[in-house]
Motif scaffolding. Structure first.
Motif: not given
Length: 255
Positions: A36-44
């Motif tokens: 989807t368009e949303s992504v989890p918080k992760s390494d920048s």
């Protein structure tokens, strides 16, 4: 020199663990997909590719459109999956179509577009996450029938990987099929398999990811088109009854 890794299906489970594990390696740059368009918080440092839905006919084009033309991947891991529980008494058409599409149709189009865009070259690797459930040889009466879409779509995924290996071998691109392990994930819990976790030797996704990454490091064109269990036979319930005792790790699986 930094090598670039693409993880398809990187928002949860094994794919998320592979994403995070590779991103901790300063010699790697990770590209990760979200359905989807949303992504989890992760390494920048992770480059997210959004709206990569493996049930969509344009999945390959959508992927390529988000990747810089100069990018060259050392490894592409197709980890996205779907498991819809069903039985002989209650088969489900829509679930089966989704499983076949995700496991056996989408990988063809993803790899086709990645190769045609020049993003893989000699020495690159394509790893398709399959399952021991796709082995016809390992199916045994002690486990019974049912879950037709799950088992058969993984068998089809294995054939897709084998055929891709034949097409890509002249280019020096290796293709591997892997059973990463029986995992304690939302997917297996969602179909009621959590009741088998302890007896079946299920591992956490991060454990499976570490084993898979080690296997991928050693995997090369000499093993292209082969089907492997990097963690060995420990979580494959029919392995000893079908293949015998004292089996090695990693274990090459029968079709």
């Amino acid at each position: 020199m930094t090598s670039k890794i693409l993880v398809v299906g990187a928002t949860r489970g094994l794919g998320a663990c592979l994403r995070d594990l590779y991103s901790k390696d300063s010699t790697k740059r990770v590209f990760a997909t979200s359905r989807t368009e949303s992504v989890p918080k992760s390494d920048s440092a992770i480059s997210w590719l959004r709206n990569i839905d493996l049930t969509h006919p344009e999945v390959g084009q959508n992927l390529i459109a988000q990747i810089p033309a100069s990018t060259g991947f050392s490894t592409v891991i197709i980890s996205a999956g779907y498991f819809g529980f069903e039985s002989f008494d209650d088969p489900d058409w829509e679930k089966e179509v989704k499983m076949y599409t995700t496991s056996a149709i989408a990988p063809v189009f993803l790899v086709h577009h990645i190769v045609k865009a020049g993003l893989l070259s000699e020495g690159s690797k394509v790893i398709i996450v399959s399952s021991e459930s796709g082995s016809i040889t390992l199916r045994h009466e002690k486990e019974g029938g049912g879950n037709y879409g799950h088992h058969a779509s993984k068998a089809a995924s294995n054939m897709v990987g084998k055929l891709l290996s034949l097409d890509l071998k002249p280019k020096g691109i290796a293709v591997g099929l892997v059973h990463p392990g029986f995992m304690r994930t939302e997917m297996t819990e969602g179909v009621g398999f959590d009741k088998y976790w302890d007896a079946g030797g299920a591992v956490t996704p991060d454990e499976a990811a570490r084993s898979l990454v080690s296997f991928i490091e050693e995997f090369d064109i000499s093993k292209t088109g082969e089907y492997w269990a990097p963690r060995g036979p420990g979580d494959i319930g029919t392995a000893e009854s079908v293949l015998g005792k004292d089996l090695p790790t990693p274990l090459q699986l029968p079709w």
